[in-house]
Design a protein around this motif. Structure first.
Motif, PDB file in Angstrom:
ATOM      1  N   TYR A 141     -39.861  -3.817  98.877  1.00 55.93           N
ATOM      2  CA  TYR A 141     -38.231  -3.581  99.888  1.00 55.93           C
ATOM      3  C   TYR A 141     -37.365  -2.636  98.878  1.00 55.93           C
ATOM      4  O   TYR A 141     -36.432  -1.351  99.411  1.00 55.93           O
TER       5      TYR A 141
ATOM      6  N   ILE B 257     -34.496  -0.938 100.961  1.00 56.73           N
ATOM      7  CA  ILE B 257     -34.266  -2.284 102.094  1.00 56.73           C
ATOM      8  C   ILE B 257     -33.381  -3.088 101.581  1.00 56.73           C
ATOM      9  O   ILE B 257     -33.562  -3.478 100.444  1.00 56.73           O
ATOM     10  N   ASP B 258     -31.978  -3.842 101.507  1.00 57.84           N
ATOM     11  CA  ASP B 258     -31.818  -4.968 100.973  1.00 57.84           C
ATOM     12  C   ASP B 258     -31.158  -5.708 101.215  1.00 57.84           C
ATOM     13  O   ASP B 258     -30.642  -6.987 100.814  1.00 57.84           O
ATOM     14  N   GLU B 259     -31.751  -6.440 102.379  1.00 59.84           N
ATOM     15  CA  GLU B 259     -31.796  -7.453 102.551  1.00 59.84           C
ATOM     16  C   GLU B 259     -33.194  -7.897 103.678  1.00 59.84           C
ATOM     17  O   GLU B 259     -33.921  -7.002 104.335  1.00 59.84           O
ATOM     18  N   ILE B 260     -33.390  -8.981 103.937  1.00 60.67           N
ATOM     19  CA  ILE B 260     -34.283  -9.628 104.566  1.00 60.67           C
ATOM     20  C   ILE B 260     -34.816  -9.986 106.207  1.00 60.67           C
ATOM     21  O   ILE B 260     -33.258 -10.473 106.411  1.00 60.67           O
ATOM     22  N   GLN B 261     -34.898  -9.407 107.347  1.00 60.85           N
ATOM     23  CA  GLN B 261     -34.543  -9.272 108.577  1.00 60.85           C
ATOM     24  C   GLN B 261     -35.299 -10.681 108.693  1.00 60.85           C
ATOM     25  O   GLN B 261     -35.968 -11.670 108.871  1.00 60.85           O
TER      26      GLN B 261
END
Length: 113
Positions: free
Chosen positions: A104, A109-113
């Protein structure tokens, strides 16, 4: 020098022992953390075979720990075998968490969907 971490379950005996003095810790405004180890009111017990995530204060919220025991123990009382299995599973999950985080982070990417 190789660093080791020690995980214990700590608790404050201040309000349990001294019912008259119901005030929180004067120095740290009642915030539990590593500084408590130096306090006379600090007590602890081992945190054996625990899989945890610690927050920025090096403390663990109750939802962030799983400790081997209770329903995880087998009826055949061969807990050493199951503790070894628990250790292998936890070690694997730690490696997986690191690899997933790096994937990530490297992708931005700094957040999990």
């Amino acid at each position: 020098m190789r660093m080791k971490r020690i995980l214990i379950e700590g608790y404050c005996e201040k309000n349990r022992v001294s019912k008259k003095d119901n005030k929180p810790c004067r120095e740290y405004k009642g915030e539990f953390g590593p500084h408590c180890v130096e306090c006379d009111w600090f007590s602890w017990t081992p945190a054996e075979n625990a899989f945890v995530y610690t927050n920025k204060n090096s403390t663990v919220d109750s939802d962030d720990v799983i400790q081997f025991g209770d329903e995880m123990e087998a009826d055949d009382f061969n807990s050493e075998k199951y503790i070894r299995l628990w250790h292998k599973i936890c070690s694997k999950k730690i490696d997986e968490a690191y690899e997933e985080f790096m994937k990530y982070r490297n992708a931005g990417i700094d957040e999990i969907q």
